[in-house]
Design a protein around this motif. Sequence first.
Motif, PDB file in Angstrom:
ATOM      1  N   VAL A  67       0.851  -1.198   0.000  1.00  0.00           N
ATOM      2  CA  VAL A  67       0.000   0.000   0.000  1.00  0.00           C
ATOM      3  C   VAL A  67       0.881   1.240   0.000  1.00  0.00           C
ATOM      4  N   ALA A  68       0.650   2.141  -0.953  1.00  0.00           N
ATOM      5  CA  ALA A  68       1.364   3.417  -0.965  1.00  0.00           C
ATOM      6  C   ALA A  68       0.397   4.525  -0.593  1.00  0.00           C
ATOM      7  N   VAL A  69       0.817   5.373   0.336  1.00  0.00           N
ATOM      8  CA  VAL A  69      -0.004   6.518   0.756  1.00  0.00           C
ATOM      9  C   VAL A  69       0.689   7.780   0.249  1.00  0.00           C
ATOM     10  N   LEU A  70       0.001   8.512  -0.635  1.00  0.00           N
ATOM     11  CA  LEU A  70       0.604   9.692  -1.250  1.00  0.00           C
ATOM     12  C   LEU A  70       0.151  10.942  -0.511  1.00  0.00           C
ATOM     13  N   ILE A 113       4.075   2.093   2.298  1.00  0.00           N
ATOM     14  CA  ILE A 113       5.034   3.089   1.826  1.00  0.00           C
ATOM     15  C   ILE A 113       4.368   4.459   1.874  1.00  0.00           C
ATOM     16  N   GLY A 114       4.981   5.402   2.564  1.00  0.00           N
ATOM     17  CA  GLY A 114       4.482   6.778   2.559  1.00  0.00           C
ATOM     18  C   GLY A 114       5.295   7.634   1.606  1.00  0.00           C
ATOM     19  N   VAL A 115       4.655   8.586   0.956  1.00  0.00           N
ATOM     20  CA  VAL A 115       5.364   9.552   0.114  1.00  0.00           C
ATOM     21  C   VAL A 115       5.022  10.936   0.646  1.00  0.00           C
ATOM     22  N   GLU A 116       6.045  11.694   1.056  1.00  0.00           N
ATOM     23  CA  GLU A 116       5.782  12.963   1.746  1.00  0.00           C
ATOM     24  C   GLU A 116       7.045  13.827   1.736  1.00  0.00           C
ATOM     25  N   ALA A 126       5.086   9.520   9.784  1.00  0.00           N
ATOM     26  CA  ALA A 126       4.675   8.362   8.974  1.00  0.00           C
ATOM     27  C   ALA A 126       5.381   7.098   9.460  1.00  0.00           C
ATOM     28  N   LYS A 127       6.649   7.228   9.762  1.00  0.00           N
ATOM     29  CA  LYS A 127       7.392   6.090  10.316  1.00  0.00           C
ATOM     30  C   LYS A 127       6.753   5.636  11.629  1.00  0.00           C
ATOM     31  N   GLN A 128       6.431   6.638  12.477  1.00  0.00           N
ATOM     32  CA  GLN A 128       5.854   6.282  13.778  1.00  0.00           C
ATOM     33  C   GLN A 128       4.494   5.603  13.618  1.00  0.00           C
ATOM     34  N   MET A 129       3.765   5.959  12.572  1.00  0.00           N
ATOM     35  CA  MET A 129       2.443   5.353  12.351  1.00  0.00           C
ATOM     36  C   MET A 129       2.547   3.978  11.710  1.00  0.00           C
ATOM     37  N   VAL A 138       9.514   5.435   3.863  1.00  0.00           N
ATOM     38  CA  VAL A 138       8.972   6.755   3.554  1.00  0.00           C
ATOM     39  C   VAL A 138       9.842   7.382   2.481  1.00  0.00           C
ATOM     40  N   VAL A 139       9.201   7.789   1.409  1.00  0.00           N
ATOM     41  CA  VAL A 139       9.912   8.337   0.256  1.00  0.00           C
ATOM     42  C   VAL A 139       9.779   9.849   0.264  1.00  0.00           C
ATOM     43  N   ASP A 140      10.915  10.528   0.104  1.00  0.00           N
ATOM     44  CA  ASP A 140      10.917  11.986  -0.007  1.00  0.00           C
ATOM     45  C   ASP A 140      10.931  12.346  -1.484  1.00  0.00           C
TER      46      ASP A 140
END
Lengths: 292, 292, 292, 292
Positions: D113-116, D138-141, D150-153, D158-160
């Motif tokens: 799952v990617a969260v944009l 995977i978070g994108v932020e 995002a890491k804590q959640m 996490v992608v910058d």
Amino acid sequence: MTFGHEAAGFVVATGPEVHHIAPGTFVSPEGHLFCGFCRMCRSGRAHICENLRILGVDVDGLFAEYAVVPERNVWEVDPRIPPDVASIHDPFGNAVHTAYSGGGAAELATATVAVLGCGPIGLFAVGIARASGARLVIGVEPNEFRQALAKQMGADLVVDPRTEDPVEAVMAATEGHGAEVVLEMSGVSAVIDQGTRMLARGGRMSLLGLPSEPVTLDLTDQVIFKEARLFGVTGREIFRTWQQTTALLATGMVDVGPVITHRFALERFEEAFEAMASGRSGKVILLPQHPA
Amino acid sequence: MTFGHEAAGFVVATGPEVHHIAPGTFVSPEGHLFCGFCRMCRSGRAHICENLRILGVDVDGLFAEYAVVPERNVWEVDPRIPPDVASIHDPFGNAVHTAYSGGGAAELATATVAVLGCGPIGLFAVGIARASGARLVIGVEPNEFRQALAKQMGADLVVDPRTEDPVEAVMAATEGHGAEVVLEMSGVSAVIDQGTRMLARGGRMSLLGLPSEPVTLDLTDQVIFKEARLFGVTGREIFRTWQQTTALLATGMVDVGPVITHRFALERFEEAFEAMASGRSGKVILLPQHPA
Amino acid sequence: MTFGHEAAGFVVATGPEVHHIAPGTFVSPEGHLFCGFCRMCRSGRAHICENLRILGVDVDGLFAEYAVVPERNVWEVDPRIPPDVASIHDPFGNAVHTAYSGGGAAELATATVAVLGCGPIGLFAVGIARASGARLVIGVEPNEFRQALAKQMGADLVVDPRTEDPVEAVMAATEGHGAEVVLEMSGVSAVIDQGTRMLARGGRMSLLGLPSEPVTLDLTDQVIFKEARLFGVTGREIFRTWQQTTALLATGMVDVGPVITHRFALERFEEAFEAMASGRSGKVILLPQHPA
Amino acid sequence: MTFGHEAAGFVVATGPEVHHIAPGTFVSPEGHLFCGFCRMCRSGRAHICENLRILGVDVDGLFAEYAVVPERNVWEVDPRIPPDVASIHDPFGNAVHTAYSGGGAAELATATVAVLGCGPIGLFAVGIARASGARLVIGVEPNEFRQALAKQMGADLVVDPRTEDPVEAVMAATEGHGAEVVLEMSGVSAVIDQGTRMLARGGRMSLLGLPSEPVTLDLTDQVIFKEARLFGVTGREIFRTWQQTTALLATGMVDVGPVITHRFALERFEEAFEAMASGRSGKVILLPQHPA
């Protein structure tokens, strides 16, 4: 006599028509041999093939030094899964398929899930429900050894049907609403009836356990007025369930460690059978010498 | 004594809290009175409300000159639907909900559908299955009068269970595969058992008929190994089913003409009851004088 | 040069590994050659195989006297389907798969369905929507010849986008609600945008037509606030779509007669291509001499 | 001027028509005011009501000492949820509804799952995906503060997007397959395009973020050939999403602690707005004095 269909091992040799699997690959076989051409196979339901043959039932099984399996029945084991765990792809897949049947995993997330019968497959189901977002996981199991394993696998509550009425226990734990999902692993007629009684309105019961006799149910009050759904479940989806199984096992989402209670070298198989029969075991693994 | 919940009529007066329905509107009531606040109501399943009361069962029904019904239970009749047909929204909705339960209409298109019991609701189900793209529609019904109606509603084949085994008949008509969808309208224990036996692998049986006693089923062979699904069905979805009903009735997709076998002025209600009991009727309609 | 992938013909010879299809069988090939082992193949989605090769695109196609096709890609034609109709299994299957995508046939029953672009596949889709219980079927097509065919296939309304705004026409025909299902067959950027604008709240648009350039959409108002769903569609489900296709064609539920406007002996292929290019044709069939 | 619609508070007084909620109850309001009678309301989709009015947009909102809300829009807060967490039912519900849209939670279990966009709603979505059985989240932020949240959640990665191409990063993390589920929370046109490019074959992208301009997409390669599905998402299902939200928050399945970065007494609202604008905050909570 050969039987058995849960296993993992190394591919020793392949025939001329095998193009996707090489010798030396560590694999686990899907035990349902399907024709590939019947109505079920051609609608994505090869596990209920109209010409189904089962390894260890209809053809020689895996209690043997070598076995011949069609390439398309072979699943390459994810390298993160250790060999002993690899051998339980098949029964773990039963649990995945039961838990995800019908509305799929959708019905597990945020739901109350009751698992009836906590043998190895039921224990796996407890872990899968927990990993898939169940709010409350309830195990029902008379064997004390397995009650403890159910707790270890993540059950919030374990009901002993010898001392407590499972229907009342589930109702008490759910403010009288009942369980939204019931996973029936026991195959016991009376337990199946209880399953319908503990089911919430609109709930789903998936039936994997095989009753040996006809089952009598109060369809009017426990199924029809509640709009409950009963799903027969058999085998595993080929290979969607294996993909899900791999995700659950390889990432550590489900740790089957507590369920594998015994490991024996192959030559000690007699002790292994004793352990299985003892009532104080989960999954019992036989380990041949292997070149890894 | 008042009872009955199938009806259509004109709104005579409305209370101060009624904003959407005006006096003079021609309406039909949904007979399931729901609380709007329980878990079922708040998850879109008001028809299985935990505090359900039913018109004509729990509160005064529609065998009366006037009835009081909450605004939110009232459905405005599509002007293309004539008044006599309007009065069967409720049982027609039962048939729609049964046919479309589970996988919804999806499972009807291109499928073989067996309807067990061709009373009025079963007859409607025959027409709905036909209009929704079933490949083959089979009715099972012992009453000869209703057998003829089933044909008129679009059944390709009508089986008389007094002279033919319904399971064998369905198997013969489907090259041994069985019916993908079974709609159970009889509530007869033995017929429900037959329903599971005529079900194809992976098939779905929806149960609307209410057996008066527990039902014994061969779950292992007829449900579990076949991965069959059994769905309890009650009432109608509020108001999704009414929307579907309107589409089916107002456009002529289903012509219920053959099912409405009798129409009587209200004062001749005794004859109407005789017609209902005669075994030679479909739906019997009472027509009060009305200002239309 | 060989290309083309729509065809039906007799099996002339089979290799040693072929067990299910015998010489002399009348078959039609599924043109998507799949690996059988990738993630998509192993989750029942072989038509979007990660190693897909397409007959007539990636490998030699069916514009040839003989073609070699893997056994598992071959579909035995139902004997009730005549040879000329048999050759359109492939594009008819595109239409079935588009119509039944997402919620499957469930969303067609009782719905308003708009078909954008009434070339042969769009014309098939009109017939499929009609046969699957759509309440109202609207075709959008600029070509007058094909407008007439859309009517013959069962469209209730055909909109000419040269003289009428299709969005306004659909809104006018649906009391301002829009179409619950839009089947996009044109691949024209502006038409896809119109498709989103004519979509009802909560509606579904399935996209089969391939735009040759990026498409600009008003996602906020036409998709997000409406909770619309857009589904990409390609090929056909292997072989679930073929089963549905057989049911629709063999039983006469859809009569493709009007769409097959021309039939030529194989040697007159030049005339056939002229007919295809003329704008006054539906499907054009080439008929080789055959031993039937 | 009053606006705002996220809140929780005590019922102070009720009108004569209110029967289910008593003064003193701690509640949170659903901000979508629905008519209850349109086609959407009557098919279980009140959140896309055709006559929708929104608290704080169309009518006075909750930036006020007292607010008037219809009883049927009020949700009783589970006593296990503390008051500050209670005030985020509404945006948390957005995240639940986005994550569970379409195939529902089913598609999350075992999926990538990617969260944009990891603002508060995106951060909630990360936690929900994690709790619902995602294999890889995977978070994108671009904002570093929120990357840490995002890491804590529970994000595995996490992608910058300022330093890495998000499409390449997702492909690298998934062996080139892409994400099976993309949850789009940014509303940025270019990010939505990236979302389609990182989507796996057969994948699903749910769109909650609202782009302020039309969005250009490569439908042919990124949606149609991949059979991807794009779902518009708005608001929350009334009240199914609230039930799911309660399960996730009350049981501790999702701990929103890390997202609530600031708490202020109501009179310090100016500091609260500064915190919101600072780029170094998650959710900012205002706490009035209250009688609990």
